[in-house]
Design an enzyme around this catalytic site. Structure first.
Site, PDB file in Angstrom:
ATOM      1  N   SER A   1       0.821  -1.221   0.000  1.00  0.00           N
ATOM      2  CA  SER A   1       0.000   0.000   0.000  1.00  0.00           C
ATOM      3  C   SER A   1       0.852   1.267   0.000  1.00  0.00           C
ATOM      4  CB  SER A   1      -0.910   0.005   1.228  1.00  0.00           C
ATOM      5  OG  SER A   1      -1.696  -1.160   1.274  1.00  0.00           O
TER       6      SER A   1
HETATM    7  N1  SAH Z   1      -0.244  -4.607   3.862  1.00  0.00           N
HETATM    8  C1  SAH Z   1       0.450  -5.256   2.766  1.00  0.00           C
HETATM    9  C2  SAH Z   1      -0.274  -5.138   1.471  1.00  0.00           C
HETATM   10  C3  SAH Z   1      -1.366  -6.083   1.377  1.00  0.00           C
HETATM   11  S1  SAH Z   1      -2.081  -6.325  -0.217  1.00  0.00           S
HETATM   12  C4  SAH Z   1       1.840  -4.693   2.624  1.00  0.00           C
HETATM   13  O1  SAH Z   1       2.201  -3.826   3.403  1.00  0.00           O
HETATM   14  O2  SAH Z   1       2.563  -5.150   1.736  1.00  0.00           O
HETATM   15  C5  SAH Z   1      -3.383  -7.350   0.381  1.00  0.00           C
HETATM   16  C6  SAH Z   1      -2.978  -8.747   0.715  1.00  0.00           C
HETATM   17  O3  SAH Z   1      -4.137  -9.415   1.214  1.00  0.00           O
HETATM   18  C7  SAH Z   1      -2.508  -9.575  -0.481  1.00  0.00           C
HETATM   19  O4  SAH Z   1      -1.235 -10.067  -0.225  1.00  0.00           O
HETATM   20  C8  SAH Z   1      -3.552 -10.709  -0.577  1.00  0.00           C
HETATM   21  O5  SAH Z   1      -3.003 -11.940  -0.973  1.00  0.00           O
HETATM   22  C9  SAH Z   1      -4.053 -10.771   0.848  1.00  0.00           C
HETATM   23  N2  SAH Z   1      -5.365 -11.385   1.040  1.00  0.00           N
HETATM   24  C10 SAH Z   1      -6.467 -11.294   0.287  1.00  0.00           C
HETATM   25  N3  SAH Z   1      -7.475 -11.999   0.834  1.00  0.00           N
HETATM   26  C11 SAH Z   1      -6.994 -12.556   1.992  1.00  0.00           C
HETATM   27  C12 SAH Z   1      -7.540 -13.392   3.018  1.00  0.00           C
HETATM   28  N4  SAH Z   1      -8.799 -13.811   3.001  1.00  0.00           N
HETATM   29  N5  SAH Z   1      -6.749 -13.748   4.035  1.00  0.00           N
HETATM   30  C13 SAH Z   1      -5.449 -13.345   4.106  1.00  0.00           C
HETATM   31  N6  SAH Z   1      -4.885 -12.558   3.165  1.00  0.00           N
HETATM   32  C14 SAH Z   1      -5.647 -12.159   2.121  1.00  0.00           C
END
Ligand code: SAH
Length: 218
Positions: free
Chosen positions: A63
């Site tokens: 993000s």
């Molecule tokens: N905060 C992270 C960015 C996250 S992007 C950073 O700092 O890099 C969102 C993430 O959520 C992705 O990696 C995706 O695979 C994950 N995601 C999506 N659905 C999910 C779920 N049900 N449980 C766990 N992770 C999930």
């Protein structure tokens, strides 16, 4: 070319966070410390402190710094909290939370991302963050209840298990909306239910799981 990452980081804090109204000194100093460039692939390191999200592989993104700061500040962490994070991704947000709370439990559904993030978080010396591969919409019952929950992917609604696993008085930050755009919501659990406030429009990758979107694509 040698890049002065620390200088880039402090400039990010001033120009992207302080300038836009982020005030919590603990959040500002944590984001001034965590080496964000280590959480993206080397070829993107020179853009790590830019005012945008970046790809981290597997069609997911790290993000934008301002969004990380806004979400973190809204959790109002003082130090002793137990925090649940859904969507570890690169692990950058996990590191910021680990700087600010006593314990961080983070869930990622894509194993390759979780493995990389776990290795990096350990190599940076964080001993208070645990990452597991699971469907985060189900939460982490064994470690509940949590003082704060941060969801870093967009959901059609607030997953019920996450409300259950939040303490009364606890805060949850979650983007709620459709697959392409969402509203960032701050949810507070009360003795009788929840109170929700809208913070800002946002764009997150979809939250995929039993209590959110069923699949990656429509
Ligand atoms: N905060 C992270 C960015 C996250 S992007 C950073 O700092 O890099 C969102 C993430 O959520 C992705 O990696 C995706 O695979 C994950 N995601 C999506 N659905 C999910 C779920 N049900 N449980 C766990 N992770 C999930």
């Amino acid at each position: 070319m040698v890049i002065d990452f620390e200088r880039a980081r402090l400039k990010m804090v001033d120009e992207q966070l302080v300038a836009r109204g982020i005030k919590d000194p603990r959040v500002l100093s944590a984001m001034g410390r965590v080496a964000r460039h280590l959480f993206v692939e080397e070829a993107l390191a020179d853009r790590a402190y830019g005012d945008h999200a970046l790809p981290i592989g597997e069609r997911q993104t790290i993000s934008q710094p301002y969004m990380v700061a806004l979400m973190t500040e809204a959790l109002a962490l003082k130090g002793p909290e137990r925090v649940l994070e859904i969507g570890t991704g690169s692990g950058y947000q996990t590191a910021v939370l680990a700087e600010l709370a006593a314990r961080v439990y983070s869930i990622e559904r894509i194993a390759d991302l979780a493995v990389k993030a776990r290795r990096l978080i350990a190599s940076l010396g964080y001993r208070n963050a645990t990452i597991k591969v699971f469907d985060g919409t189900i939460g982490w019952k064994d470690e509940s209840p949590f003082d704060a929950i941060l969801v870093a992917a967009g959901s059609p609604e607030i997953p019920a298990p996450l409300i259950e696993q939040l303490k009364v008085g606890g805060r949850m930050i979650i983007p709620v909306g459709d697959r392409t755009t969402q509203m960032l919501k701050k949810v507070i659990k009360t003795p009788t239910g929840v109170e929700a406030a809208s913070l800002t429009g946002c764009v997150f990758v979809p939250l995929i799981g039993a209590h959110a979107w069923a699949k990656e694509d429509e």
